[in-house]
Design a protein around this motif. Structure first.
Motif, mmCIF file in Angstrom:
data_model
loop_
_atom_site.group_PDB
_atom_site.id
_atom_site.type_symbol
_atom_site.label_atom_id
_atom_site.label_comp_id
_atom_site.label_asym_id
_atom_site.label_seq_id
_atom_site.Cartn_x
_atom_site.Cartn_y
_atom_site.Cartn_z
ATOM 1 N N GLY A 243 5.208 -6.951 -5.498
ATOM 2 C CA GLY A 243 4.078 -7.654 -4.911
ATOM 3 C C GLY A 243 3.810 -7.261 -3.469
ATOM 4 N N GLY A 244 4.868 -6.944 -2.726
ATOM 5 C CA GLY A 244 4.705 -6.576 -1.328
ATOM 6 C C GLY A 244 3.866 -5.332 -1.150
ATOM 7 N N GLY A 245 3.994 -4.368 -2.049
ATOM 8 C CA GLY A 245 3.204 -3.148 -1.941
ATOM 9 C C GLY A 245 1.721 -3.438 -2.087
ATOM 10 N N TYR A 246 1.354 -4.222 -3.085
ATOM 11 C CA TYR A 246 -0.053 -4.566 -3.285
ATOM 12 C C TYR A 246 -0.584 -5.399 -2.124
ATOM 13 N N LEU A 247 0.249 -6.319 -1.613
ATOM 14 C CA LEU A 247 -0.178 -7.158 -0.502
ATOM 15 C C LEU A 247 -0.392 -6.333 0.766
ATOM 16 N N ALA A 248 0.433 -5.296 0.943
ATOM 17 C CA ALA A 248 0.286 -4.436 2.124
ATOM 18 C C ALA A 248 -1.079 -3.770 2.145
ATOM 19 N N ASP A 249 -1.628 -3.427 0.975
ATOM 20 C CA ASP A 249 -2.961 -2.823 0.921
ATOM 21 C C ASP A 249 -4.045 -3.825 1.273
ATOM 22 N N ARG A 250 -3.754 -5.097 1.086
ATOM 23 C CA ARG A 250 -4.768 -6.134 1.326
ATOM 24 C C ARG A 250 -4.771 -6.635 2.767
ATOM 25 N N VAL A 251 -3.620 -6.959 3.278
ATOM 26 C CA VAL A 251 -3.561 -7.601 4.603
ATOM 27 C C VAL A 251 -3.111 -6.645 5.699
ATOM 28 N N GLY A 252 -2.639 -5.477 5.330
ATOM 29 C CA GLY A 252 -2.134 -4.539 6.316
ATOM 30 C C GLY A 252 -0.614 -4.521 6.322
ATOM 31 N N ALA A 253 -0.048 -3.317 6.328
ATOM 32 C CA ALA A 253 1.407 -3.176 6.246
ATOM 33 C C ALA A 253 2.110 -3.757 7.466
ATOM 34 N N LYS A 254 1.533 -3.578 8.653
ATOM 35 C CA LYS A 254 2.184 -4.089 9.859
ATOM 36 C C LYS A 254 2.266 -5.611 9.839
ATOM 37 N N ARG A 255 1.166 -6.251 9.528
ATOM 38 C CA ARG A 255 1.162 -7.728 9.483
ATOM 39 C C ARG A 255 2.203 -8.235 8.497
ATOM 40 N N LEU A 256 2.234 -7.632 7.325
ATOM 41 C CA LEU A 256 3.176 -8.074 6.295
ATOM 42 C C LEU A 256 4.609 -7.837 6.740
ATOM 43 N N LEU A 257 4.861 -6.706 7.401
ATOM 44 C CA LEU A 257 6.214 -6.400 7.863
ATOM 45 C C LEU A 257 6.675 -7.400 8.915
ATOM 46 N N VAL A 258 5.790 -7.795 9.802
ATOM 47 C CA VAL A 258 6.142 -8.798 10.822
ATOM 48 C C VAL A 258 6.542 -10.107 10.169
ATOM 49 N N VAL A 259 5.718 -10.585 9.244
ATOM 50 C CA VAL A 259 5.990 -11.876 8.595
ATOM 51 C C VAL A 259 7.266 -11.805 7.762
ATOM 52 N N ALA A 260 7.416 -10.752 6.963
ATOM 53 C CA ALA A 260 8.590 -10.637 6.089
ATOM 54 C C ALA A 260 9.877 -10.544 6.894
ATOM 55 N N THR A 261 9.861 -9.813 7.995
ATOM 56 C CA THR A 261 11.064 -9.684 8.824
ATOM 57 C C THR A 261 11.413 -11.005 9.488
ATOM 58 N N ALA A 262 10.406 -11.732 9.940
ATOM 59 C CA ALA A 262 10.658 -13.039 10.556
ATOM 60 C C ALA A 262 11.238 -14.018 9.538
ATOM 61 N N VAL A 263 10.715 -13.992 8.323
ATOM 62 C CA VAL A 263 11.238 -14.876 7.270
ATOM 63 C C VAL A 263 12.677 -14.506 6.935
ATOM 64 N N MET A 264 12.965 -13.208 6.871
ATOM 65 C CA MET A 264 14.328 -12.768 6.581
ATOM 66 C C MET A 264 15.285 -13.222 7.678
ATOM 67 N N ALA A 265 14.851 -13.148 8.931
ATOM 68 C CA ALA A 265 15.691 -13.598 10.040
ATOM 69 C C ALA A 265 16.018 -15.085 9.910
ATOM 70 N N CYS A 266 15.020 -15.881 9.560
ATOM 71 C CA CYS A 266 15.265 -17.315 9.372
ATOM 72 C C CYS A 266 16.227 -17.556 8.214
ATOM 73 N N GLY A 267 16.088 -16.744 7.160
ATOM 74 C CA GLY A 267 17.011 -16.877 6.041
ATOM 75 C C GLY A 267 18.436 -16.552 6.435
ATOM 76 N N LEU A 268 18.630 -15.508 7.231
ATOM 77 C CA LEU A 268 19.973 -15.160 7.686
ATOM 78 C C LEU A 268 20.572 -16.275 8.533
ATOM 79 N N LEU A 269 19.748 -16.893 9.353
ATOM 80 C CA LEU A 269 20.232 -18.028 10.141
ATOM 81 C C LEU A 269 20.633 -19.181 9.227
ATOM 82 N N GLY A 270 19.930 -19.303 8.097
ATOM 83 C CA GLY A 270 20.248 -20.370 7.149
ATOM 84 C C GLY A 270 21.617 -20.233 6.528
#
Length: 424
Positions: free
Chosen positions: A74-101
């Motif tokens: 799903g991430g690949g298709y979403l990258a074409d829609r919203v932009g790869a940079k935007r998606l990478l920022v959000v996904a990395t931030a979510v992953m960081a919060c998960g690691l803190l969890g």
């Protein structure tokens, strides 16, 4: 304040990189130090501090791996829609919060939820990162950028692993939790560098509701699906080294257990030293196919040596294991480079995100199944199991070479723009 001579050249090379790659390299280095901390400590932390069984931890990782497969797609298709940079920022931030969890887990349910968030966001981030590279670079610069990131990833993980060793020596619950928090904070800090990456346009989207997006679908591209499936088979070699080799060395050879660390360090050193030079030429479809063939054959050699290590004395076993690790590491370098070249060059540039998402999904499936495949073949069957693995790697490498050869014979690769071919 003068820069130490040892660091001067790497810093100069970093400053000379294209702005997109420079931002990705910085974020990768910071984030992978956190990954090194996390991967080194997580199983021990889950079993000794949280109180989960090894079976529960494995089951959680398997379920989370399935989430990662879906997220990669799903991430690949979403990258074409919203932009790869935007998606990478959000996904990395979510992953960081998960690691803190991970630092506040209290049982299997919370562990499973956090693991799914972390692995799912990681899969999304990987597809977004590949889509960003596919759109920002063309030709030799694209594979070179991917190879450089791979080297930086290994350096960061090595640093994080070394730091995690301090926590292992102290062996205290508070220290374990603190180390995981540090890992999460580092991942969160890596977002700052991604934000500074220059904007790269997403793929064009339909203006009329219901209209099909331009470009062909990767799910209807039989050649690309073949590369994805064969590439997924080659990714099993990662699980073989990370999961199968430690068990094989300690339970089936006369070599001392400490040699496992030497083998892992050797693998890291070879990838750091040779990934960039051995990736040259794999931006071409034919070159990528040849690299894949060489990688598959080297894995046959590696499997034969891993199996042979079980038949010798301690000294002989160590020598054979070192040779096996060298062959395996060289195979990893060739297979990675060949996979990047084919994954980038055979994709439709108008659907870069979707194509990279499909290719990443194959890699995610291979990674998810690798522990089961390795334990049921090499570990469970011994020599016959190693033959099965060697045959699979040989078939996959040969298959990738044949697909690439046929693609190259069809004419030169199409222009992959828009993008940049070299750093300014």
């Amino acid at each position: 304040m003068t820069t130490p001579r040892l660091l001067r050249r790497p810093l100069e090379r970093f400053r000379d990189q294209h702005p997109v790659l420079r931002g990705l390299l910085a974020s990768t280095l910071v984030g992978t130090v956190g990954r090194g901390l996390f991967f080194t400590l997580t199983v021990i932390y889950m079993t000794r501090v949280v109180g989960l069984s090894a079976l529960s931890v494995g089951a959680g990782l398997t379920i989370a791996g399935a989430v990662g497969v879906v997220a990669s797609f799903g991430g690949g298709y979403l990258a074409d829609r919203v932009g790869a940079k935007r998606l990478l920022v959000v996904a990395t931030a979510v992953m960081a919060c998960g690691l803190l969890g991970y630092a506040v887990l209290d049982g299997f349910a919370s562990y499973l939820a956090v693991a799914c968030v972390v692995v799912g966001s990681q899969g999304t981030a990987q597809s977004a990162r590949s889509a960003l590279l596919a759109r920002a670079f063309v030709g030799p610069a694209r594979v070179s950028a991917r190879a450089t990131m791979r080297v930086v990833t290994n350096v960061g993980i090595a640093i994080g692993t070394a730091v995690a060793g301090v926590a292992l020596v102290v062996d205290d619950a508070v220290v374990y939790r603190g180390a995981l928090v540090v890992g999460g904070v580092l991942f969160l800090a890596s977002v700052v560098w991604i934000v500074r990456v220059p904007y790269v346009d997403p793929a064009p989207v339909p203006r009329v509701r219901g209209e099909r997006a331009p470009g062909r679908s990767p799910l209807r591209d039989r050649r690309y699906l073949a590369v994805t499936v064969l590439g997924a088979v080659t990714t099993v070699q990662f699980g073989l080294f990370e999961v199968g080799v430690p068990v094989w060395v300690t339970q089936h050879t006369e070599a001392p257990a400490a040699v496992v660390s030497v083998l892992l360090l050797m693998n890291t050193a070879i990838v750091i030293a040779l990934q960039i030079p051995l990736s040259r030429g794999t931006h071409d479809v034919g070159g990528a196919g040849r690299a894949s063939l060489v990688g598959g054959l080297l894995m046959v050699v590696a499997c034969a040596l891993w199996a042979a290590a079980a038949t010798g004395s301690p000294v002989v076993a160590v020598v054979v294991l070192l040779a096996a690790a060298a062959a395996h590491s060289l195979a990893e370098v060739h297979l990675s480079a060949g996979g990047w070249g084919l994954g980038f060059e055979l994709a439709d540039p108008e659907r870069a995100g979707a194509y990279q998402g499909v290719y990443g999904t194959g890699a995610a499936i291979g990674g998810m199944l690798a522990p089961v495949v390795v334990t049921q073949t090499a570990i469970g069957l011994g020599a016959p199991g190693w033959i099965v693995l060697a045959s699979a790697f040989a078939a996959a490498g040969t298959g990738l070479w044949l697909v690439a050869r046929r693609a190259a014979a069809g004419g030169p690769a199409a222009d992959r723009g828009p993008g940049v071919g070299a750093a300014p």
